[in-house]
Design a protein around this motif. Structure first.
Motif, mmCIF file in Angstrom:
data_model
loop_
_atom_site.group_PDB
_atom_site.id
_atom_site.type_symbol
_atom_site.label_atom_id
_atom_site.label_comp_id
_atom_site.label_asym_id
_atom_site.label_seq_id
_atom_site.Cartn_x
_atom_site.Cartn_y
_atom_site.Cartn_z
ATOM 1 N N VAL A 175 0.547 -0.977 0.280
ATOM 2 C CA VAL A 175 0.140 -0.202 -0.241
ATOM 3 C C VAL A 175 0.996 0.992 -0.103
ATOM 4 O O VAL A 175 1.660 1.365 0.948
ATOM 5 C CB VAL A 175 -0.849 -0.295 1.265
ATOM 6 N N ARG A 205 -6.122 3.451 -14.401
ATOM 7 C CA ARG A 205 -7.446 2.239 -14.319
ATOM 8 C C ARG A 205 -8.306 2.073 -16.367
ATOM 9 O O ARG A 205 -8.668 1.209 -16.142
ATOM 10 C CB ARG A 205 -8.336 2.272 -13.166
ATOM 11 N N ASP A 215 -10.058 -4.956 -11.409
ATOM 12 C CA ASP A 215 -9.847 -3.597 -11.521
ATOM 13 C C ASP A 215 -8.019 -4.269 -10.456
ATOM 14 O O ASP A 215 -8.959 -5.146 -9.724
ATOM 15 C CB ASP A 215 -9.692 -2.179 -10.937
ATOM 16 N N ARG A 218 -5.948 -1.049 -6.043
ATOM 17 C CA ARG A 218 -7.167 -1.755 -4.996
ATOM 18 C C ARG A 218 -6.672 0.514 -4.165
ATOM 19 O O ARG A 218 -5.834 0.731 -3.827
ATOM 20 C CB ARG A 218 -6.898 -2.225 -3.870
ATOM 21 N N THR A 219 -7.846 0.371 -3.959
ATOM 22 C CA THR A 219 -8.134 1.307 -3.112
ATOM 23 C C THR A 219 -7.998 1.411 -1.878
ATOM 24 O O THR A 219 -9.185 0.756 -0.999
ATOM 25 C CB THR A 219 -9.296 3.015 -3.443
ATOM 26 N N VAL A 220 -7.242 2.098 -1.363
ATOM 27 C CA VAL A 220 -7.026 1.310 0.403
ATOM 28 C C VAL A 220 -7.465 2.422 1.220
ATOM 29 O O VAL A 220 -6.837 3.669 1.640
ATOM 30 C CB VAL A 220 -6.059 1.076 1.324
ATOM 31 N N TYR A 225 -3.186 3.490 -2.111
ATOM 32 C CA TYR A 225 -3.339 2.877 -2.978
ATOM 33 C C TYR A 225 -1.755 1.349 -3.218
ATOM 34 O O TYR A 225 -1.190 1.624 -2.756
ATOM 35 C CB TYR A 225 -3.096 3.383 -4.438
#
Length: 228
Positions: A175, A205, A215, A218-220, A225
């Motif tokens: 991350v 993306r 996709d 990942r958006t955390v 990301y």
């Protein structure tokens, strides 16, 4: 533009620090130099390099103690560390290796030998640092050809999106905060708004995902990301 390995040098003797910076930059590495152990500890919390050259005797926090602390943190437990020291006794070398150093170089050292050890350690620790082709899941990135593929489909990317994808693929699953991505892609000397990262992530993306493809970005929430 390929990912350039970043090396942190923590050495309180400025002449040695500058000698290492000059020679490492001449080899094509990005270099951070820090003169104190306590400042290095703060710096390394936010900026994890690809390899650390760490002097044994440092003001603030000793190199041996800093090495021990780094090995206790998840982000740096596998960080390649080469210790520099004026102490050549076997018992001291054993102590340095016991707290987690990967290699040990006694001063005065041969600069070409140290550079060779750094290159060998980077290759062992993370082959992708020196590899021309990166592959994560369905995505293949060719640094020499400057091309990206998903399965058989070629993906057209702008230079910033290419660097961003390459940066992600160097550390799949990790991350990255927006600040880390800004520093890694644009550098610390250029002011870029945090939202710029979001814009380029959006473009990346859009380019790599078509139809019902999963996709890989990942958006955390609250963190940043991750890729893969």
């Amino acid at each position: 533009m390929s990912h350039t390995p970043r090396i942190a040098v923590v050495e309180d003797e400025e002449a040695i620090s500058e000698l290492l910076r000059y020679n490492l930059e001449a080899e094509g590495y990005q270099v951070d130099t820090i003169l104190r152990g306590d400042e290095a500890e703060i710096h390394l919390r936010e900026n994890v390099p690809d390899l650390l050259v760490l002097d044994w005797m440092l003001p603030g926090v000793s190199g041996i103690e800093l090495c021990r602390r780094l090995r206790q943190r998840a982000e740096t437990e596998r960080l390649p560390i080469i210790m520099l020291t004026a102490r050549g006794e076997e018992s001291e070398r054993v102590r340095g290796l016991a707290v987690g150093a990967d290699d040990y170089v006694v001063k005065p050292f041969s600069t070409p030998e140290l550079l060779a050890r750094i290159k060998a350690m980077l290759r062992r620790a993370n082959p992708s640092v020196l590899s021309h082709v990166l592959k994560v899941g369905e995505i293949v990135l060719d640094r020499q050809q400057h091309r990206v593929y998903r399965k058989e489909r070629e993906i057209k990317l702008g230079p910033t999106e290419f660097r961003l994808l390459e940066y992600f693929m160097m550390a799949p699953g990790r991350v990255f905060s927006r600040t880390q991505l800004l520093d890694g892609i644009w550098g610390r000397d250029i002011y870029v708004d945090d939202r710029t990262v979001d814009v380029h992530i959006g473009r990346l993306r859009k380019a790599i995902n078509t139809g019902r493809e999963v996709d890989p970005i990942r958006t955390v929430r609250g963190a940043g990301y991750a890729f893969g």
